[in-house]
Scaffold this active site. Structure first.
Site, PDB file in Angstrom:
ATOM      1  N   CYS A  34       0.814  -1.225   0.000  1.00 45.02           N
ATOM      2  CA  CYS A  34       0.000   0.000   0.000  1.00 45.02           C
ATOM      3  C   CYS A  34       0.842   1.269   0.000  1.00 45.02           C
ATOM      4  O   CYS A  34       0.411   2.296  -0.493  1.00 45.02           O
ATOM      5  CB  CYS A  34      -0.967   0.007   1.182  1.00 45.02           C
ATOM      6  N   HIS A  75       1.888  14.230  16.051  1.00 48.71           N
ATOM      7  CA  HIS A  75       0.444  14.029  16.089  1.00 48.71           C
ATOM      8  C   HIS A  75      -0.273  15.352  16.377  1.00 48.71           C
ATOM      9  O   HIS A  75      -1.230  15.723  15.685  1.00 48.71           O
ATOM     10  CB  HIS A  75       0.092  12.985  17.169  1.00 48.71           C
ATOM     11  N   GLN A  97      -3.971 -15.105 -12.911  1.00 41.37           N
ATOM     12  CA  GLN A  97      -4.676 -16.376 -12.797  1.00 41.37           C
ATOM     13  C   GLN A  97      -4.796 -17.029 -14.170  1.00 41.37           C
ATOM     14  O   GLN A  97      -5.308 -18.131 -14.271  1.00 41.37           O
ATOM     15  CB  GLN A  97      -6.083 -16.126 -12.234  1.00 41.37           C
ATOM     16  N   ALA A 129     -13.255 -20.395 -10.642  1.00 41.84           N
ATOM     17  CA  ALA A 129     -14.521 -21.137 -10.551  1.00 41.84           C
ATOM     18  C   ALA A 129     -14.426 -22.363  -9.652  1.00 41.84           C
ATOM     19  O   ALA A 129     -15.193 -23.321  -9.814  1.00 41.84           O
ATOM     20  CB  ALA A 129     -15.010 -21.527 -11.951  1.00 41.84           C
ATOM     21  N   SER A 130     -13.510 -22.382  -8.741  1.00 42.12           N
ATOM     22  CA  SER A 130     -13.350 -23.425  -7.714  1.00 42.12           C
ATOM     23  C   SER A 130     -12.893 -24.767  -8.251  1.00 42.12           C
ATOM     24  O   SER A 130     -12.742 -25.720  -7.480  1.00 42.12           O
ATOM     25  CB  SER A 130     -14.645 -23.652  -6.925  1.00 42.12           C
ATOM     26  N   GLU A 161     -14.532 -20.813  -3.542  1.00 41.34           N
ATOM     27  CA  GLU A 161     -15.398 -19.630  -3.527  1.00 41.34           C
ATOM     28  C   GLU A 161     -16.557 -19.694  -2.530  1.00 41.34           C
ATOM     29  O   GLU A 161     -17.021 -18.673  -2.036  1.00 41.34           O
ATOM     30  CB  GLU A 161     -16.032 -19.451  -4.914  1.00 41.34           C
TER      31      GLU A 161
HETATM   32  C1  LIG Z   1      -1.732   4.216   8.538  1.00 40.31           C
HETATM   33  C2  LIG Z   1      -1.997   5.342   9.495  1.00 40.31           C
HETATM   34  C3  LIG Z   1      -3.071   5.232  10.350  1.00 40.31           C
HETATM   35  C4  LIG Z   1      -3.359   6.272  11.229  1.00 40.31           C
HETATM   36  N1  LIG Z   1      -4.423   6.130  12.070  1.00 40.31           N
HETATM   37  C5  LIG Z   1      -4.713   7.124  12.939  1.00 40.31           C
HETATM   38  C6  LIG Z   1      -5.811   7.022  13.822  1.00 40.31           C
HETATM   39  O1  LIG Z   1      -6.532   6.028  13.835  1.00 40.31           O
HETATM   40  N2  LIG Z   1      -6.068   8.059  14.635  1.00 40.31           N
HETATM   41  C7  LIG Z   1      -5.280   9.174  14.653  1.00 40.31           C
HETATM   42  O2  LIG Z   1      -5.546  10.066  15.421  1.00 40.31           O
HETATM   43  N3  LIG Z   1      -4.234   9.298  13.843  1.00 40.31           N
HETATM   44  C8  LIG Z   1      -3.935   8.306  12.984  1.00 40.31           C
HETATM   45  N4  LIG Z   1      -2.881   8.453  12.131  1.00 40.31           N
HETATM   46  C9  LIG Z   1      -2.126   9.711  12.131  1.00 40.31           C
HETATM   47  C10 LIG Z   1      -0.927   9.678  13.064  1.00 40.31           C
HETATM   48  O3  LIG Z   1      -1.361   9.700  14.386  1.00 40.31           O
HETATM   49  C11 LIG Z   1      -0.082  10.879  12.778  1.00 40.31           C
HETATM   50  O4  LIG Z   1       0.347  10.762  11.451  1.00 40.31           O
HETATM   51  C12 LIG Z   1       1.159  10.925  13.652  1.00 40.31           C
HETATM   52  O5  LIG Z   1       0.816  11.021  14.968  1.00 40.31           O
HETATM   53  C13 LIG Z   1       2.091  12.034  13.233  1.00 40.31           C
HETATM   54  O6  LIG Z   1       3.309  11.894  13.939  1.00 40.31           O
HETATM   55  P1  LIG Z   1       4.727  11.813  13.204  1.00 40.31           P
HETATM   56  O7  LIG Z   1       5.765  11.761  14.237  1.00 40.31           O
HETATM   57  O8  LIG Z   1       4.753  10.687  12.253  1.00 40.31           O
HETATM   58  O9  LIG Z   1       4.715  13.163  12.427  1.00 40.31           O
HETATM   59  P2  LIG Z   1       5.579  13.616  11.175  1.00 40.31           P
HETATM   60  O10 LIG Z   1       4.931  13.091   9.948  1.00 40.31           O
HETATM   61  O11 LIG Z   1       6.996  13.267  11.351  1.00 40.31           O
HETATM   62  O12 LIG Z   1       5.382  15.181  11.255  1.00 40.31           O
HETATM   63  C14 LIG Z   1       4.143  15.750  11.123  1.00 40.31           C
HETATM   64  C15 LIG Z   1       4.172  17.259  11.274  1.00 40.31           C
HETATM   65  O13 LIG Z   1       4.426  17.598  12.615  1.00 40.31           O
HETATM   66  C16 LIG Z   1       5.455  18.563  12.705  1.00 40.31           C
HETATM   67  N5  LIG Z   1       6.225  18.303  13.934  1.00 40.31           N
HETATM   68  C17 LIG Z   1       6.550  17.090  14.408  1.00 40.31           C
HETATM   69  N6  LIG Z   1       7.153  17.207  15.592  1.00 40.31           N
HETATM   70  C18 LIG Z   1       7.238  18.530  15.850  1.00 40.31           C
HETATM   71  C19 LIG Z   1       7.775  19.278  16.920  1.00 40.31           C
HETATM   72  N7  LIG Z   1       8.334  18.694  17.973  1.00 40.31           N
HETATM   73  N8  LIG Z   1       7.682  20.624  16.861  1.00 40.31           N
HETATM   74  C20 LIG Z   1       7.116  21.241  15.794  1.00 40.31           C
HETATM   75  N9  LIG Z   1       6.583  20.558  14.765  1.00 40.31           N
HETATM   76  C21 LIG Z   1       6.644  19.233  14.792  1.00 40.31           C
HETATM   77  C22 LIG Z   1       6.272  18.380  11.459  1.00 40.31           C
HETATM   78  O14 LIG Z   1       6.898  19.581  11.119  1.00 40.31           O
HETATM   79  C23 LIG Z   1       5.221  17.947  10.456  1.00 40.31           C
HETATM   80  O15 LIG Z   1       4.652  19.073   9.860  1.00 40.31           O
HETATM   81  C24 LIG Z   1      -2.549   7.425  11.244  1.00 40.31           C
HETATM   82  C25 LIG Z   1      -1.455   7.537  10.384  1.00 40.31           C
HETATM   83  C26 LIG Z   1      -1.174   6.504   9.513  1.00 40.31           C
HETATM   84  C27 LIG Z   1      -0.009   6.616   8.594  1.00 40.31           C
HETATM   85  S1  FES Z   2       3.213  -1.353   2.181  1.00 33.87           S
HETATM   86 FE1  FES Z   2       1.403  -1.284   3.351  1.00 33.87          FE
HETATM   87  S2  FES Z   2       2.167  -0.610   5.248  1.00 33.87           S
HETATM   88 FE2  FES Z   2       3.886  -0.475   3.978  1.00 33.87          FE
END
Ligand SMILES: Cc1cc2nc3c(=O)[nH]c(=O)nc-3n(C[C@H](O)[C@H](O)[C@H](O)COP(=O)(O)OP(=O)(O)OC[C@H]3O[C@@H](n4cnc5c(N)ncnc54)[C@H](O)[C@@H]3O)c2cc1C
Ligand code: FES
Ligand code: FES
Length: 1329
Positions: free
Chosen positions: A41, A343, A762, A1074-1075, A1256
């Site tokens: 993905c 986050h 397939q 088709a199994s 299937e």
């Molecule tokens: C597959 C997937 C599923 C997810 N599911 C959920 C979910 O169910 N619920 C949910 O709430 N979230 C979900 N998320 C989102 C996820 O919580 C956020 O992407 C994650 O918390 C971001 O953190 P990071 O460290 O990866 O950020 P990064 O991608 O590294 O950075 C994000 C941003 O934050 C800024 N930043 C980071 N740290 C600082 C700092 N200390 N000071 C200033 N700026 C800063 C960066 O400049 C950037 O702009 C999901 C994400 C993915 C990929």
């Molecule tokens: S290829 Fe799906 S999580 Fe990385």
């Protein structure tokens, strides 16, 4: 500080080997550099690319081992880290470590297996004897589309403290003890310690030494477009941030990464604070907790859990609420990577933590070169108001979360399409503070996510409720105010507007009840008890969430006859031939083939319009991009460009969004994709544009004539019945979501225009034929090779030929090998899937439930070309009667022509959609007769030898046996009563039970499609190479074929080998579908082996005591051919549509399934309590594989009927193009109790060793969950006095369930109309096709 112009060396370790990258590119992810680890993905949503990273924590200095999704890990972030991939934890050559997953039959296609193994491995690295809950959590982010998860969990459970093994066979024994087909020497737990690595622990020691004296200097890596700067000190970080205020900080890259990928955001400079210990500091004070912004969400979870265990409950309200969401937020891998700071700063509207942090009065500690300051994590901050935000040069250093206090309550709520690994539809944080000793609201904060562009605070409503008492009057007023304040326009992104608005008030109601409960405990006796009527037990059910439960289950099948020779593997649960290689990552898929000399990459350019004339295509800018070699258009096709109505490459017009127009060929995949952006296509819109079935009917837009079957006199019968019901059923489409996307490698040879094509298909013969006609060269110059396919489910029958042909044109034109690997987004956009269906029924019946007349008319959405739509319509009509004998029937079906990508074959081929209409009629009749649906089913079921609507004779004895056995093993009648009792006692939770019978016909309705061939060579050392026309899709066909050959040649399976399916070895093959793949190819293999054995007979007779090797040597000496072709002419099958008669199917598979669910009427969530399946496999060739097929198909069916929802924009653009928007079942969706039994000892002399094809049929049994959900919904509606007959809509998503369980809250939503914002008649965000 100056930024050096030369890149530093990037040093890290992969499986113990030091990797030095001299020109590390920040845009390159770890996945791009790994073998064995799989891409499925690219967004962190499927877990296929999971690896373990070991790093020294900058604060504690301890080594942390954690799982990550390699597709989101920039290699530059790995400085000093150690990476362990599936190849590092064991191999076929060394001691096999991860063999249990294979031995537990937990691998089918094996594409997800490396990721599964690595999630499990990391868990065991940290917890050698984990709990079952930890196991479930660790695997929650790993999707599997084949195996149904149960056996994967079973393998993991063998490591768990509380486990007694996997309880296979219902014998109470672990399969690992049974020793059958044990191809390795490994035995039980003690042998397979997680640390029994081939070169123990060295992998992890190296980085430890490296980082003992962490370097403080700044590291810089310059890429083609992006520079990565990683300072070694906090001071340097602040200095760099001041110098590059626009540069983002990159932590987990889980927010930045997907944005850069899907939205094309480009940041020329990235600042990585990974080595800055100040961002990981945690400090506890008397009034709160400060957590460093660099801590991962997994670490935050541990920190909060520790604090909760240390402090009194009243102080930890906010922490508990955060913990609740940290369990379900994303996957373990994402929680390991994502940082708290990332986050918070990302401020996603769906953020699960920000609403709680906001109501919990968290504050953000900001730092810059100028100094430090604090800002509240307020609604203004969340809305991104500049006055409340960070300054560009500031960074978030830490987050302060205060303790809660007495008389204060904090709660968190969340509703998503699935329980785990799904973004929330709506979430909320709620906090109330009462005046001490009273129920007077002193302070109230409510914040919602998912209801706007940012997290939304209901500040106004909260202010207006201050001073109010916590009672029903307040509840009522609060709901109205909240609906008013938290407004969502009708076209709001994400759609589901009414559902979301209902959740806004339903969550508040839950909060109201929770707090009421707590208040009662605090204030006893309450001074004014009038305001506190006891909450009746019936209503308390609103409070309970559905906890994640580790599924249990028993699988039953008959043992082989005790007289069967031990060497004979037929009927035994032999492990999948590739199981161990799947588990070690050594199994090679199409894209694992190493890069070949002069290879180029291809990327496809697709239409952005649904129906339009192509006015011009400007390739000039794209061709100027460095690395771009050519752009392939229809003009380059030397032969035939598809068919008149279904072109390989569009010529003058496009018929759907996603239609392929041309293809870029470049040196790298990245360059090819960049070039796509530069191609300018101008269109002129055409009309009419049709997307939905309803519109197609209106415009009389159909792909083929109506198909019809009729028996009896339906009009007359309707006149004589007691009652008639008419209704409608909508069944949504389904995406195949095979884990391995479509991919092909075409290698042109220098001589005679020969081509070698390695393709995931397939139907290799179809690829070969299409390439031949496209290139205008004879078929005999083209060889297609299929080693194994990472899941097909029907989606790799027709389409791979299109990709193969386009890549072949590229190969011919450029003279280079071409590799085409579809991104998940493109795969979902281009390929189409299961046909959505709209069915209308009219059913006439007597008051006792006997159905006398049934008239069903179905329309399927075929998309823009015919593909298999006519065949699907035919099969749908043929199979519509399911298990029922109804004298007067009329079935009609039509395939609609619309401007959507063409829909195609999908497991079950129309049966899962169509038969849902039939079963819905039964439910409707039951409701009208006041009888339970199972009584109506029983009353109308075939009982004796009979003929179907198309006059094919059959014996339903096994159907009745499956039905009775299913009722029996599931204790159905008892459980029905218990569910009714439960429903009487619980108002907000309802249980539903359903049992569904199934008569599923296998095969193609044409004899020529049942032919098969095989080629068996015996070599002079006695080893045997088997080749046949079937493809290994995960269904274990190669394993079964070797079982057949082993029995026929009377030699152990270890003498036998299958290398690949190749059109050069077995020509003119039929699609594996088709199994019947194992049936017909099994017959061909049997034939070949029998021919060989016959030739060997005189030699064996002469030397009966000789060995196999001696006989073969003698045969060679005597010039006896040791190679034979086997052939099966096919089952007779035909259908005469003029007469409506025929024998279209060789045989039927019977089965029954009973499922029980519990729904939460307030949120629409459900949990699956139990499923029992009884299936008639006759004499299974391999019961372990067959049970795997049944379970996998059942779970896929469950996905179709409950969570998998395709959403299109009003312009016909598919929104759901990845695992985050399209939810296939995860491990936590498996029923808590999941039992499968194979019906003992039935016979079908027609097939190989009396076995049946089960690929299937299990799919439709997933509908038992759907009908259990509708049963529960009906119970809720009955209690609320709302009509019990409601329009059946599949999938039964939380949205559908919640809105069907109408109550005062849904009513409020309808009464409080949406604010009318321009335009006054808003176009909805999504359309249902
Ligand atoms: C597959 C997937 C599923 C997810 N599911 C959920 C979910 O169910 N619920 C949910 O709430 N979230 C979900 N998320 C989102 C996820 O919580 C956020 O992407 C994650 O918390 C971001 O953190 P990071 O460290 O990866 O950020 P990064 O991608 O590294 O950075 C994000 C941003 O934050 C800024 N930043 C980071 N740290 C600082 C700092 N200390 N000071 C200033 N700026 C800063 C960066 O400049 C950037 O702009 C999901 C994400 C993915 C990929
Ligand atoms: S290829 Fe799906 S999580 Fe990385
Ligand atoms: S075995 Fe899991 S995706 Fe195929």
């Amino acid at each position: 500080m100056p930024c050096p112009s030369r890149s530093d060396e990037l040093v890290f370790f992969v499986n113990g080997r030091k990797v030095i990258e001299r020109n590390a590119d920040p845009e390159v992810t770890l996945l791009m550099r790994l073998t064995g680890t799989k891409y499925a993905c690219g967004r962190g949503g499927c877990g296929a690319c999971t690896v373990m990273v070991s790093k020294r924590d900058p604060t504690s200095q301890e080594i942390r081992h954690f799982s990550v999704t390699a597709c989101l890990v920039p290699i530059c972030s790995l400085y000093g880290a150690a990476v362990t991939t599936v190849e590092g934890v064991g191999s076929m050559k060394t001691r096999l470590h991860p063999c249990r997953i294979a031995k537990s039959h937990g691998t089918q296609c094996g594409f997800c297996t490396p990721g599964m193994v690595m999630s499990m491995y990391t868990l065991l690295r940290n917890h050698p004897q984990p709990s079952e809950e930890q196991l479930l959590e660790a695997l929650g982010g790993n999707l599997c589309r084949c195996a149904g998860y149960r056996p994967i969990l079973a393998s993991g459970k063998t490591f768990c403290l509380e486990s007694n093994g996997c309880q296979q066979k219902g014998t109470g024994k672990c399969c690992l003890d049974l020793g059958e087909n044990d191809s390795s020497s490994l035995g039980r737990k003690s042998d397979v310690s997680p640390f029994a690595l081939s070169s123990p622990q060295e992998y992890h020691l190296t980085p430890t030494r490296m980082t003992e004296n962490p370097e403080k200097r700044t590291l810089t890596f310059h890429g083609e477009r992006v520079t990565w700067i990683s300072p070694g000190t906090f001071k340097d970080l602040l200095e760099l941030k001041a110098k590059h205020p626009e540069a983002p900080l990159i932590l987990g890259n889980t927010s930045l990464g997907p944005a850069m990928r899907s939205k094309g955001c480009l940041y020329p400079i990235l600042l990585s604070p990974a080595r800055i210990s100040e961002l990981n500091v945690v400090s506890k004070t008397n009034d709160g907790l400060t957590i460093g912004a660099g801590c991962s969400l997994a670490q935050v979870k541990d920190i909060l859990a520790e604090r909760v265990s240390e402090l009194p409950e009243e102080k930890t309200q906010t922490y508990r609420a955060l913990l609740k969401h940290l369990k379900s937020l994303a996957s373990q891998q994402i929680r390991n990577m994502a940082s708290l700071g990332g986050h918070i700063i990302s401020r996603h509207s769906y953020s699960d933590l920000n609403p709680i942090l906001a109501v919990g009065n968290a504050t953000l500690n900001l730092t810059s070169e100028e100094g430090t300051r604090r800002i509240p994590l307020s609604e203004h901050f969340l809305a991104g108001l500049a006055s409340a935000d960070l300054k560009p040069e500031e960074i978030l250093e830490s987050v302060y979360i205060p303790h809660s206090q007495k008389w204060e309550f904090v709660s968190a709520f969340r509703q998503a399409q699935c329980q785990q690994n799904a973004l929330p539809d709506v979430n909320a944080g709620m906090r109330v503070l009462f005046k001490e000793g009273t129920d007077i609201i002193e302070d109230l904060s409510i914040t919602y996510g998912g209801v706007g562009a940012a997290t939304v605070s209901a500040h106004k409503s909260c202010q207006q409720l201050l001073g109010r008492q916590w009672d029903e009057l307040m509840l009522d007023e609060a709901c109205r105010r909240l609906l008013d304040e938290v407004s969502l326009p009708g076209w709001a992104p994400g759609g589901r507007v009414e559902f979301k608005r209902t959740l806004v008030v339903s969550f508040f109601f839950k909060f109201y009840l929770q707090v009421l409960q707590e208040l009662k405990k605090l204030i006893k006796p309450f001074p004014n008890s009038r305001r506190y009527p006891e909450i009746s037990d019936r209503f308390l059910s609103a409070l309970e969430d559905f906890p994640g439960t580790v599924p249990q289950g028993v699988q039953r099948y008959q043992s082989v006859d005790s007289h069967q020779p031990l060497q004979d593997p037929v009927g035994r649960p032999v492990m999948h031939l590739s199981g161990l290689k799947h588990a070690t990552g050594e199994a090679e898929f199409c894209d694992d083939i190493p890069m070949v000399d002069k290879e180029l990459c291809m990327a496809l350019v697709t239409s952005t319009r649904a129906y339009a004339k192509i006015i011009s295509v400007d390739l000039s800018e794209a061709l100027e991009i460095p690395g771009v070699v050519d752009v392939i258009t229809a003009k380059d096709i030397p032969g035939i460009n598809g068919t008149k109505d279904d072109k390989l490459l569009a010529v003058d017009e496009v018929l759907c969004v996603g239609q392929i127009i041309c293809a870029v060929v470049a040196e790298t995949d990245v360059q090819a994709k960049r070039a796509i952006e530069k191609i300018k296509i101008t269109y002129e819109e055409l009309e009419p544009i049709i997307f939905t079935i309803e519109d197609a009917i209106k415009h009389n837009s159909f792909l083929c004539p109506e198909k019809k079957l009729e028996q009896g006199n339906i009009e007359e019968a309707f006149e004589k019945v007691d009652q008639i019901v008419e209704g409608e059923v909508h069944v949504g489409g389904q995406e195949h979501f095979y884990m391995e996307t479509q991919r092909v490698l075409v290698i042109p040879k220098t001589e005679d225009k020969e081509l070698d094509i390695y393709v995931s298909t397939q139907d290799p013969a179809h690829v070969q034929k299409t390439v031949s006609s496209t290139l205008n060269i004879p078929i005999n110059r083209i060889t297609c090779h299929v080693k194994r396919v990472g899941g097909g489910f029907g989606g790799k029958i027709g389409r791979p030929a299109v990709f193969g042909a386009i890549a072949a044109v590229g190969a011919l034109k450029t003279g280079h090998p071409i590799r085409l690997v579809l991104d998940r987004e493109d795969d979902m956009l281009i390929t189409g899937g299961r046909h959505p269906l709209f069915g209308k029924y009219k059913v006439g019946f007597m008051n006792n439930g006997r159905i006398k007349a049934l008239d069903i008319e179905c329309f399927i959405n075929g998309g823009c070309t015919l593909d298999d739509s006519e065949l699907v319509t035919e099969f749908l009509i043929l199979k519509l009667e399911n298990a029922y004998k109804i004298r007067n029937l009329r079935f009609r079906g039509r395939a609609c022509l619309t401007n959507l990508p063409s829909n195609t074959a999908f497991r079950g081929f129309g049966f899962p959609q169509g038969t849902l209409v039939t079963e819905s009629c039964i439910t409707a009749v039951a409701a009208k007769c006041g009888l339970p649906p199972e009584k109506i089913r029983e009353k109308n079921m075939y009982r004796t030898v009979d003929k179907t609507i198309y006059k094919q004779a059959f014996n339903p004895e096994s159907l009745i046996r499956c039905w009775n056995e299913c009722l029996d093993v599931s204790s159905f009648h008892n459980r029905r009563k218990q569910a009714e009792e439960f429903n009487k006692k619980n108002y907000w939770k309802k249980r539903g039970v359903a049992v569904i019978p199934m008569k599923f016909s296998v095969g193609f309705a044409a004899t020529s499609y049942h032919q098969a061939a095989a080629l068996v060579h015996i070599y002079t050392d006695g080893s045997v190479l088997v080749t046949h026309g079937g493809n290994e899709l995960g269904q274990g066909i190669h394993t079964k074929m070797l079982q057949v050959a082993s029995r026929e040649l009377k030699i152990p399976m270890s003498h036998l080998h299958i290398c690949e399916t190749s059109t050069a070895m077995v020509p003119n093959t039929i699609a594996t579908a088709a199994s019947v793949g194992a049936d017909i190819n099994g017959k061909a293999v049997q034939n070949a082996c029998q021919i060989l054995l016959k030739r060997l007979e005189p030699i064996i007779k002469k030397n009966p005591e000789g060995t196999w090797e001696e006989w073969i040597e003698a045969a060679f000496e005597q010039r006896i051919s040791l190679s034979a072709t086997g052939y099966f002419r096919g089952y007779k099958a035909f259908m005469d549509w003029e007469k409506g008669e025929g024998d279209p199917f060789p045989y039927y598979v019977y089965g029954a399934a009973c499922s029980e669910v519990e729904i939460d009427c307030l949120t629409g969530a459900h949990k699956k309590i139990r499923t029992d399946i009884v299936m008639d496999a006759c004499c299974s060739l391999n019961p372990a594989i067959d049970i795997g097929q049944i379970e996998g198909a059942f779970i896929q069916g469950m996905g179709l009927y409950t969570t998998e929802e395709l959403k299109y924009s009003p312009e016909g653009v598919l929104y759901s193009r990845g695992p985050d928007e399209y939810k296939i079942p995860t491990i936590s969706d498996v029923p808590e109790e999941f039992n499968v039994s194979l019906l003992p000892s039935s016979q079908t002399p027609l097939t190989i060793y009396s076995s049946k094809g089960l690929g299937e049929s299990g799919m439709f049994l997933g509908s038992s969950v759907f009908f259990a959900i509708t049963d529960a919904v009906a119970a809720a509606r009955k209690e609320r006095d709302i009509a019990e007959d409601f329009t059946v809509k599949s999938p039964a998503t939380p949205e559908w369930v919640r809105m069907a369980c109408a109550d005062r809250f849904t009513e409020m939503v309808y009464i409080c109309p949406l604010p009318l914002e321009p335009p006054s008649h808003p176009t909805p965000w999504a359309i249902f096709k």
